[in-house]
Write a protein that holds these residues in place. Structure first.
Motif, PDB file in Angstrom:
ATOM      1  N   TYR A 152      41.730  35.274  39.606  1.00 42.44           N
ATOM      2  CA  TYR A 152      41.799  34.308  38.507  1.00 42.44           C
ATOM      3  C   TYR A 152      42.885  34.682  37.506  1.00 42.44           C
ATOM      4  O   TYR A 152      43.186  33.938  36.594  1.00 42.44           O
ATOM      5  CB  TYR A 152      40.454  34.209  37.796  1.00 42.44           C
ATOM      6  N   GLY A 153      43.453  35.874  37.687  1.00 46.77           N
ATOM      7  CA  GLY A 153      44.564  36.292  36.853  1.00 46.77           C
ATOM      8  C   GLY A 153      44.153  36.961  35.545  1.00 46.77           C
ATOM      9  O   GLY A 153      42.985  36.939  35.152  1.00 46.77           O
ATOM     10  N   GLY A 154      45.134  37.566  34.893  1.00 50.59           N
ATOM     11  CA  GLY A 154      44.978  38.114  33.553  1.00 50.59           C
ATOM     12  C   GLY A 154      43.873  39.135  33.406  1.00 50.59           C
ATOM     13  O   GLY A 154      43.618  39.963  34.283  1.00 50.59           O
ATOM     14  N   LEU A 155      43.188  39.058  32.268  1.00 48.64           N
ATOM     15  CA  LEU A 155      42.164  40.031  31.901  1.00 48.64           C
ATOM     16  C   LEU A 155      41.002  40.024  32.888  1.00 48.64           C
ATOM     17  O   LEU A 155      40.381  41.069  33.119  1.00 48.64           O
ATOM     18  CB  LEU A 155      41.661  39.742  30.485  1.00 48.64           C
ATOM     19  N   TYR A 156      40.718  38.875  33.485  1.00 47.07           N
ATOM     20  CA  TYR A 156      39.615  38.798  34.438  1.00 47.07           C
ATOM     21  C   TYR A 156      39.855  39.744  35.610  1.00 47.07           C
ATOM     22  O   TYR A 156      39.015  40.587  35.933  1.00 47.07           O
ATOM     23  CB  TYR A 156      39.474  37.353  34.940  1.00 47.07           C
ATOM     24  N   ASP A 157      41.005  39.619  36.243  1.00 49.57           N
ATOM     25  CA  ASP A 157      41.322  40.469  37.391  1.00 49.57           C
ATOM     26  C   ASP A 157      41.465  41.940  36.978  1.00 49.57           C
ATOM     27  O   ASP A 157      41.028  42.850  37.702  1.00 49.57           O
ATOM     28  CB  ASP A 157      42.609  40.002  38.064  1.00 49.57           C
ATOM     29  N   GLY A 196      29.522  47.597  37.693  1.00 49.43           N
ATOM     30  CA  GLY A 196      30.244  46.409  38.118  1.00 49.43           C
ATOM     31  C   GLY A 196      29.818  45.164  37.371  1.00 49.43           C
ATOM     32  O   GLY A 196      30.649  44.318  37.009  1.00 49.43           O
ATOM     33  N   MET A 197      28.524  45.044  37.098  1.00 47.61           N
ATOM     34  CA  MET A 197      27.997  43.836  36.455  1.00 47.61           C
ATOM     35  C   MET A 197      28.418  43.712  34.997  1.00 47.61           C
ATOM     36  O   MET A 197      28.658  42.609  34.501  1.00 47.61           O
ATOM     37  CB  MET A 197      26.468  43.856  36.570  1.00 47.61           C
ATOM     38  N   GLN A 201      31.567  42.432  29.235  1.00 49.70           N
ATOM     39  CA  GLN A 201      32.047  43.203  28.086  1.00 49.70           C
ATOM     40  C   GLN A 201      33.429  42.756  27.644  1.00 49.70           C
ATOM     41  O   GLN A 201      33.740  42.758  26.453  1.00 49.70           O
ATOM     42  CB  GLN A 201      32.033  44.690  28.424  1.00 49.70           C
ATOM     43  N   ALA A 202      34.264  42.336  28.594  1.00 49.85           N
ATOM     44  CA  ALA A 202      35.626  41.930  28.261  1.00 49.85           C
ATOM     45  C   ALA A 202      35.708  40.469  27.840  1.00 49.85           C
ATOM     46  O   ALA A 202      36.453  40.122  26.922  1.00 49.85           O
ATOM     47  CB  ALA A 202      36.543  42.174  29.460  1.00 49.85           C
ATOM     48  N   ASP A 241      25.068  45.373  21.499  1.00 52.53           N
ATOM     49  CA  ASP A 241      26.255  44.676  21.007  1.00 52.53           C
ATOM     50  C   ASP A 241      26.699  43.570  21.945  1.00 52.53           C
ATOM     51  O   ASP A 241      27.295  42.575  21.523  1.00 52.53           O
ATOM     52  CB  ASP A 241      27.402  45.662  20.772  1.00 52.53           C
ATOM     53  N   LEU A 242      26.388  43.714  23.228  1.00 55.68           N
ATOM     54  CA  LEU A 242      26.729  42.685  24.205  1.00 55.68           C
ATOM     55  C   LEU A 242      25.663  41.596  24.227  1.00 55.68           C
ATOM     56  O   LEU A 242      25.972  40.402  24.315  1.00 55.68           O
ATOM     57  CB  LEU A 242      26.883  43.312  25.593  1.00 55.68           C
TER      58      LEU A 242
END
Length: 350
Positions: free
Chosen positions: A40-45, A288-289, A294-295, A309-310
């Motif tokens: 999906y690109g960017g921060l996701y990957d 992994g989950m 978090q991001a 906090d999450l």
């Protein structure tokens, strides 16, 4: 080594319980293997690589290669090359899963192969043994509290008179982002097979709608420029706007929340199924989950313990909230896509 035996070692290694030299040698059994995944690109990957890819490489020598592109073209590429698939694993949302199953290009994934599947919460695995769900994103009403003083409470209030020329909604060509339409229908007595109440409500809301956002980025920009003060958007994107300093409020509709689940799939014909099982097992582990939530604040799909906090930032953060997740007939939703696009465009642009 038998498949189940491997997974026993994999699970134990994940928690650091086994350090014997034999196990350490076995932990590199996937050295030299690279799994190709659409991205999906960017921060996701990037986050996926940190929470899933890096631990797998350290533990097993397994590498991940993302081939990020447009979801539509990636899907066409996969279906057109069944005999020589360009991916080993394929990420897809709930709507795209319909197309993958129709094309017969993905394999089942059993709990016997990926034990952490037992941790998946009810309602998040929508296609039986196909696909491993690891994220959930929700389409919800949002508003800027700097300008909107009377809180929004449902999808239907987007037609409220005080929101004239202040609403942005995703274009109907965004199959999952336009789930707000199903919310409009069901809040007003309709259903996925009777969308007329949604179209009537949309007609009433037309004076309020300042833009149909063609992409998520475009909608972010519309909110940032304060061209719109309210609308329908992804919960994760609402969080993104808050991190940029905008007082964007996330609404929890009491009649139900419309969400899309993100899955990882094993592509039919890929050469290393045990490596794929190891990836799915890591993805469903606590490490992994929690990576992507978090991001980006997309929701979790397992019984993982959420840090406080999450928890406060996630839409689905309790059993009560999970119960609000509405079941969507994705096959019917996708089958009616063309009619839905035509009708919405006629209402808004006609």
């Amino acid at each position: 080594m038998k498949r189940r035996t491997f997974l026993k070692f994999g699970t134990a290694a994940a928690v650091g319980a086994l350090d014997a030299p034999f196990v350490h040698a076995q932990s590199k059994k996937f050295a030299g293997i690279t799994l190709r995944i659409n991205g999906y690109g960017g921060l996701y990957d990037e986050t996926f690589m940190k929470s899933v890819g890096a631990p797998l490489e350290e533990r097993y020598g397994l590498k991940i290669q993302f081939n990020s592109g447009a979801t539509g073209s990636d899907l066409i590429k996969l279906i057109a090359n069944k005999d020589n698939p360009p991916y080993d694993m394929y990420m897809a949302d709930s709507a795209v899963m319909v197309e993958l199953l129709k094309a017969g290009v993905i394999e089942e994934i059993k709990q016997a192969d990926v034990p952490n599947i037992k941790r998946i919460l009810p309602g998040f695995r929508e296609y039986g043994d196909y696909g491993v769900p690891f994220n959930v994103a929700s389409v919800i009403p949002v508003y800027n509290s700097k300008f909107i003083k009377q809180p929004l409470t449902s999808y239907s209030v987007l037609a409220r008179p005080d929101l004239k020329s202040r609403v942005v909604i995703p274009a109907p060509t965004q199959d999952t982002a336009s789930l707000y339409l199903l919310g409009l229908a069901e809040e007003n007595g309709g259903s996925v097979t009777n969308m007329e109440p949604a179209f009537q409500l949309l007609t009433a809301a037309k004076p309020n709608i300042v833009a149909l956002a063609q992409t998520n980025v475009a909608e972010v920009q519309i909110f940032q420029s304060e061209e719109a003060h309210a609308g329908s958007f992804w919960d994760g994107r609402a969080h993104e706007l808050r991190t940029k300093g905008l007082p964007i409020v996330t609404v929890v509709p009491t009649k139900g929340i419309y969400s899309v689940v993100i899955y990882i799939n094993i592509v039919k014909g890929m050469k290393h199924p045990e490596a794929a099982y190891a990836l799915a097992q890591q993805l469903l582990s606590d490490q992994g989950m929690l990576g992507i939530p978090q991001a980006l604040r997309y929701g979790v799909t397992t019984d993982v313990n959420l840090p406080e906090d999450l928890r406060k930032d996630l839409l689905f953060n309790s059993s009560e909230r999970n119960a609000l997740k509405k079941k969507v007939d994705w096959q019917r939703w996708m089958a009616d896509r063309g009619d839905r696009i035509e009708r919405v465009n006629k209402i808004i642009r006609g």
